[in-house]
Design an enzyme around this catalytic site. Structure first.
Site, PDB file in Angstrom:
ATOM      1  N   HIS A  94     -47.074  17.403  18.839  1.00  0.00           N
ATOM      2  CA  HIS A  94     -47.795  16.159  18.563  1.00  0.00           C
ATOM      3  C   HIS A  94     -47.306  15.082  19.534  1.00  0.00           C
ATOM      4  O   HIS A  94     -46.116  15.024  19.866  1.00  0.00           O
ATOM      5  CB  HIS A  94     -47.555  15.728  17.116  1.00  0.00           C
ATOM      6  N   GLU A 184     -56.005  16.144  21.229  1.00  0.00           N
ATOM      7  CA  GLU A 184     -55.835  14.778  20.737  1.00  0.00           C
ATOM      8  C   GLU A 184     -55.521  13.858  21.906  1.00  0.00           C
ATOM      9  O   GLU A 184     -54.348  13.752  22.318  1.00  0.00           O
ATOM     10  CB  GLU A 184     -54.663  14.711  19.754  1.00  0.00           C
ATOM     11  N   GLY A 190     -54.441   6.686  16.425  1.00  0.00           N
ATOM     12  CA  GLY A 190     -54.071   5.448  15.730  1.00  0.00           C
ATOM     13  C   GLY A 190     -54.629   4.187  16.350  1.00  0.00           C
ATOM     14  O   GLY A 190     -54.103   3.104  16.120  1.00  0.00           O
TER      15      GLY A 190
HETATM   16  P1  PGA Z   1     -55.079   9.216  13.599  1.00  0.00           P
HETATM   17  O1  PGA Z   1     -53.938  10.260  13.906  1.00  0.00           O
HETATM   18  O2  PGA Z   1     -56.211   9.988  12.957  1.00  0.00           O
HETATM   19  O3  PGA Z   1     -54.439   8.247  12.657  1.00  0.00           O
HETATM   20  O4  PGA Z   1     -55.492   8.609  14.895  1.00  0.00           O
HETATM   21  C1  PGA Z   1     -54.251  11.526  14.426  1.00  0.00           C
HETATM   22  C2  PGA Z   1     -52.983  12.244  14.780  1.00  0.00           C
HETATM   23  O5  PGA Z   1     -52.000  11.609  15.126  1.00  0.00           O
HETATM   24  O6  PGA Z   1     -52.908  13.453  14.721  1.00  0.00           O
END
Ligand code: PGA
Length: 264
Positions: A94, A184, A190
């Site tokens: 991540h 991602e 976020g």
């Molecule tokens: P978010 O986070 O949906 O709050 O943007 C996704 C993630 O960090 O996997």
């Protein structure tokens, strides 16, 4: 597949409360839609979560594991322990772990190998930063995040070579047959900023080409993560070869999860 990444948003007691509170709703949703739902929690809540969802369609995942096997590694949690606790999935790589805790692609490849050895499915996060995107380095970055994993998969295929009688290793690893990737973009996590569907389609097309070359014969599931809410889920619902979503903030509220699942 819907992965709920609770990060460290809740305390131990709050997590347990959340699971009891939402258990029936989650079970009904997964039954009604046939969606695989995986709840990824901090280490402290995992054992209790496994108990709460025992023998149900909801699966439990960790958010990290050690890149080492058992040994003198203070503060670490080994993949084998996660398996013994009944955990089926584990997020690795991540961007928060890469950026805040200095995890390298080599650490992530080691974790990937240990998880596979212990029969836990890794959910591997990859993605470029805003700056890398602006410098048109997206594919270069993603490929550097994947290359070492391909070496682990290649070695696993060799260790499982069908005529194992000639191998010095006694087929130590279960054969890897599937890879779960969460694309991602770091700039979308976020931030309430999301790429458009065309951008995600291009990334998926590139990933499919990469995987066809690097590991033919292995199935892949590609998820999207980063500021997913019901609206963006709808926007991505038509993207080819997208197998689901990884939710951060949205994963904390059942009504939002339901809307996202139903938008697919
Ligand atoms: P978010 O986070 O949906 O709050 O943007 C996704 C993630 O960090 O996997």
């Amino acid at each position: 597949m819907i992965v709920l990444n609770h990060k460290m948003a809740k305390s131990y007691q709050e997590s347990i409360f959340w699971m009891h509170e939402n258990k029936l709703n989650l079970l009904n949703l997964s039954k009604k839609t046939g969606q695989e739902i995986i709840i990824c929690l901090s280490f402290d809540a995992l054992a209790e979560a496994v108990k709460i969802f025992e023998e149900t369609t909801i699966k439990i995942g960790a958010q990290n594991c050690s890149s080492y096997n058992l040994g003198a590694y203070t503060g670490e949690v080994a993949a084998i322990s996660l398996k013994e606790m009944g955990v089926d999935y584990c997020i690795i790589g991540h961007s928060e772990r890469r950026n805040l805790f200095g995890e390298t692609n080599q650490d992530i490849a080691n974790k990937f190998k240990l998880l596979n050895q212990n029969n836990i499915a890794p959910i591997v996060c990859i993605g470029e930063t805003q700056e890398e995107k602006e410098n048109r380095m997206t594919f270069e970055v993603i490929s550097s995040q994947l290359d070492l994993l391909m070496e682990v998969i290649a070695q696993n295929a060799l260790d499982n070579f069908v005529d194992g009688d000639l191998l010095s290793v006694a087929r130590p690893n279960k054969k890897i047959t599937e890879l779960i990737i969460a694309y991602e973009p770091v700039w979308a996590i976020g931030t309430n900023q999301t790429p458009d569907a065309v951008y995600v389609s291009k990334i998926i097309a590139w990933l499919n080409t990469y995987f066809n070359v690097a590991m033919p014969g292995i199935k892949t599931k590609i998820l999207y993560g980063g500021s997913i809410d019901p609206e963006t889920a709808k926007k991505f619902s038509k993207v080819n070869d997208l197998s689901g979503f990884l939710l951060g903030r949205a994963s904390l509220d059942f009504q939002t999860i339901e809307k996202i699942v139903l938008s697919k």
